[in-house]
Motif scaffolding. Structure first.
Motif, PDB file in Angstrom:
ATOM      1  N   ALA A   1       0.839  -1.204   0.000  1.00  0.00           N
ATOM      2  CA  ALA A   1       0.000   0.000   0.000  1.00  0.00           C
ATOM      3  C   ALA A   1       0.874   1.253   0.000  1.00  0.00           C
ATOM      4  N   LEU A   2       1.938   1.230   0.782  1.00  0.00           N
ATOM      5  CA  LEU A   2       2.817   2.411   0.886  1.00  0.00           C
ATOM      6  C   LEU A   2       3.545   2.689  -0.421  1.00  0.00           C
ATOM      7  N   THR A   3       3.828   1.637  -1.183  1.00  0.00           N
ATOM      8  CA  THR A   3       4.608   1.811  -2.404  1.00  0.00           C
ATOM      9  C   THR A   3       3.751   1.726  -3.664  1.00  0.00           C
ATOM     10  N   GLY A   4       2.465   1.418  -3.494  1.00  0.00           N
ATOM     11  CA  GLY A   4       1.601   1.218  -4.654  1.00  0.00           C
ATOM     12  C   GLY A   4       1.027   2.515  -5.201  1.00  0.00           C
ATOM     13  N   ASN A   5       0.142   2.374  -6.165  1.00  0.00           N
ATOM     14  CA  ASN A   5      -0.393   3.539  -6.860  1.00  0.00           C
ATOM     15  C   ASN A   5      -1.739   4.013  -6.312  1.00  0.00           C
ATOM     16  N   ASP A   6      -2.285   3.257  -5.345  1.00  0.00           N
ATOM     17  CA  ASP A   6      -3.609   3.607  -4.833  1.00  0.00           C
ATOM     18  C   ASP A   6      -3.491   4.633  -3.704  1.00  0.00           C
ATOM     19  N   ASP A   7      -3.854   5.884  -4.019  1.00  0.00           N
ATOM     20  CA  ASP A   7      -3.712   6.976  -3.045  1.00  0.00           C
ATOM     21  C   ASP A   7      -4.505   6.718  -1.772  1.00  0.00           C
ATOM     22  N   ASP A   8      -5.710   6.178  -1.920  1.00  0.00           N
ATOM     23  CA  ASP A   8      -6.563   5.957  -0.751  1.00  0.00           C
ATOM     24  C   ASP A   8      -5.967   4.909   0.179  1.00  0.00           C
ATOM     25  N   ASP A   9      -5.526   3.799  -0.412  1.00  0.00           N
ATOM     26  CA  ASP A   9      -4.904   2.738   0.389  1.00  0.00           C
ATOM     27  C   ASP A   9      -3.686   3.284   1.133  1.00  0.00           C
ATOM     28  N   ARG A  10      -2.905   4.074   0.390  1.00  0.00           N
ATOM     29  CA  ARG A  10      -1.675   4.589   0.990  1.00  0.00           C
ATOM     30  C   ARG A  10      -2.000   5.512   2.167  1.00  0.00           C
ATOM     31  N   GLN A  11      -2.994   6.377   1.961  1.00  0.00           N
ATOM     32  CA  GLN A  11      -3.365   7.328   3.012  1.00  0.00           C
ATOM     33  C   GLN A  11      -3.884   6.597   4.245  1.00  0.00           C
ATOM     34  N   LEU A  12      -4.629   5.524   3.991  1.00  0.00           N
ATOM     35  CA  LEU A  12      -5.166   4.711   5.086  1.00  0.00           C
ATOM     36  C   LEU A  12      -4.030   4.180   5.958  1.00  0.00           C
ATOM     37  N   VAL A  13      -3.022   3.635   5.302  1.00  0.00           N
ATOM     38  CA  VAL A  13      -1.879   3.077   6.046  1.00  0.00           C
ATOM     39  C   VAL A  13      -1.094   4.190   6.738  1.00  0.00           C
ATOM     40  N   LEU A  14      -0.905   5.306   6.024  1.00  0.00           N
ATOM     41  CA  LEU A  14      -0.160   6.432   6.618  1.00  0.00           C
ATOM     42  C   LEU A  14      -0.853   6.915   7.893  1.00  0.00           C
ATOM     43  N   ASP A  15      -2.193   7.030   7.834  1.00  0.00           N
ATOM     44  CA  ASP A  15      -2.947   7.480   9.011  1.00  0.00           C
ATOM     45  C   ASP A  15      -2.831   6.486  10.158  1.00  0.00           C
TER      46      ASP A  15
ATOM     47  N   LEU B   1      -0.416   4.343  10.656  1.00  0.00           N
ATOM     48  CA  LEU B   1       0.947   4.399  11.198  1.00  0.00           C
ATOM     49  C   LEU B   1       1.081   5.608  12.129  1.00  0.00           C
ATOM     50  N   GLN B   2       0.509   6.720  11.679  1.00  0.00           N
ATOM     51  CA  GLN B   2       0.530   7.955  12.477  1.00  0.00           C
ATOM     52  C   GLN B   2      -0.012   7.704  13.881  1.00  0.00           C
ATOM     53  N   ALA B   3      -1.082   6.904  13.950  1.00  0.00           N
ATOM     54  CA  ALA B   3      -1.695   6.597  15.238  1.00  0.00           C
ATOM     55  C   ALA B   3      -0.730   5.861  16.163  1.00  0.00           C
ATOM     56  N   ASN B   4       0.253   5.162  15.557  1.00  0.00           N
ATOM     57  CA  ASN B   4       1.291   4.489  16.347  1.00  0.00           C
ATOM     58  C   ASN B   4       2.528   5.376  16.509  1.00  0.00           C
ATOM     59  N   GLY B   5       2.416   6.624  16.079  1.00  0.00           N
ATOM     60  CA  GLY B   5       3.555   7.544  16.179  1.00  0.00           C
ATOM     61  C   GLY B   5       4.635   7.283  15.140  1.00  0.00           C
ATOM     62  N   ILE B   6       4.255   6.630  14.034  1.00  0.00           N
ATOM     63  CA  ILE B   6       5.236   6.322  12.985  1.00  0.00           C
ATOM     64  C   ILE B   6       5.042   7.276  11.797  1.00  0.00           C
ATOM     65  N   ASP B   7       6.126   7.891  11.368  1.00  0.00           N
ATOM     66  CA  ASP B   7       6.082   8.805  10.225  1.00  0.00           C
ATOM     67  C   ASP B   7       6.238   8.003   8.926  1.00  0.00           C
ATOM     68  N   GLY B   8       5.111   7.655   8.328  1.00  0.00           N
ATOM     69  CA  GLY B   8       5.120   6.815   7.134  1.00  0.00           C
ATOM     70  C   GLY B   8       5.752   7.485   5.923  1.00  0.00           C
ATOM     71  N   SER B   9       5.617   8.798   5.828  1.00  0.00           N
ATOM     72  CA  SER B   9       6.225   9.509   4.696  1.00  0.00           C
ATOM     73  C   SER B   9       7.736   9.396   4.752  1.00  0.00           C
ATOM     74  N   GLN B  10       8.272   9.480   5.961  1.00  0.00           N
ATOM     75  CA  GLN B  10       9.718   9.322   6.131  1.00  0.00           C
ATOM     76  C   GLN B  10      10.149   7.914   5.699  1.00  0.00           C
ATOM     77  N   LEU B  11       9.349   6.915   6.072  1.00  0.00           N
ATOM     78  CA  LEU B  11       9.665   5.533   5.673  1.00  0.00           C
ATOM     79  C   LEU B  11       9.703   5.428   4.158  1.00  0.00           C
ATOM     80  N   ARG B  12       8.719   6.040   3.512  1.00  0.00           N
ATOM     81  CA  ARG B  12       8.668   5.970   2.045  1.00  0.00           C
ATOM     82  C   ARG B  12       9.905   6.611   1.437  1.00  0.00           C
ATOM     83  N   THR B  13      10.358   7.717   2.033  1.00  0.00           N
ATOM     84  CA  THR B  13      11.570   8.368   1.548  1.00  0.00           C
ATOM     85  C   THR B  13      12.782   7.467   1.753  1.00  0.00           C
ATOM     86  N   ASP B  14      12.758   6.701   2.827  1.00  0.00           N
ATOM     87  CA  ASP B  14      13.919   5.864   3.156  1.00  0.00           C
ATOM     88  C   ASP B  14      13.932   4.535   2.394  1.00  0.00           C
TER      89      ASP B  14
END
Ligand SMILES: [Zn+2]
Ligand SMILES: [Zn+2]
Length: 212
Positions: free
Chosen positions: A80-94, A96-109
């Motif tokens: 989901a984080l690396t795929g093309n589906d914006d909604d799926d990605r946002q769902l996972v990012l949100d 992760l955020q709830a666990n205090g994880i910066d998903g955008s940073q992970l994607r950059t890394d």
């Protein structure tokens, strides 16, 4: 780990303290053995190694944040984080955020296939034997073809990013697929799927039927 990292791969290994999870070896030896194939490991395509590497980042970060590290969950969320589906990605990012994880940073890394290829061939000077010396040369040639495409696309994205045509273009993962199309019904099949199942389409599955 005081040595200057050779490239993004080492920088990320250091940052997350990644290890192969087996006591005997460091991550570079592990990547090298799996890429070339060895007595312990079957030869593994770069794209699988990249997925393994990036999912190791997730596993490490999840464990630190107290998030579940079940294999299927990691794989799904990685896709989901690396795929093309914006909604799926946002769902996972949100989530992760709830666990205090910066998903955008992970994607950059996350590393790309081209980055890992460069690390293996340039930083580690691993030489892969020429592709057509063994019985599996077709698949290797296909992987090589994808690599070249990805490296070229990476260059194009870099240029678009630099010129502002597409912001952050290089932060994407490039998924290269090649489809074969049935001339009768126009059904398309991924070339690797066709190889695996042994036919392109039911219309072409009996090669001599038309000639007889
Ligand atoms: Zn490197
Ligand atoms: Zn067909």
């Amino acid at each position: 780990m005081s040595e200057e990292p050779c490239c993004k791969v080492s920088r990320i290994v250091n940052k997350y303290d990644l290890s192969p999870g087996r006591q005997e070896t460091d991550i570079d030896s592990y990547l090298r053995s799996r890429w070339l194939g060895s007595t312990e490991y079957p030869e593994t395509p770069l794209r699988d190694l990249v997925a393994w590497f990036n999912q190791s980042i997730l596993r490490t970060v999840y464990a630190e944040a107290g998030r579940k590290t079940l294999e299927p969950q990691i794989e799904t969320e990685y896709n989901a984080l690396t795929g093309n589906d914006d909604d799926d990605r946002q769902l996972v990012l949100d989530d992760l955020q709830a666990n205090g994880i910066d998903g955008s940073q992970l994607r950059t890394d996350f590393i790309s296939t081209a980055t890992l290829h460069r690390h293996l061939t340039t930083c580690l000077e691993v030489k892969k034997p020429p592709a057509n010396t063994d019985s599996n040369w077709e698949e290797k040639k296909l992987d090589y073809t994808f690599q070249i495409v990805e490296e070229n696309v990476q260059e194009i994205l870099q240029s678009w990013e630099n010129s502002g045509v597409i912001p952050n273009a290089t932060e994407t993962e490039i998924a290269t697929r090649l489809y074969l199309e049935c001339p009768i019904c126009s059904a398309q099949v991924d070339i690797k799927t066709a190889r695996q199942r042994g036919y392109i389409c039911k219309h072409l599955s009996e090669p001599d039927s038309d000639e007889q």
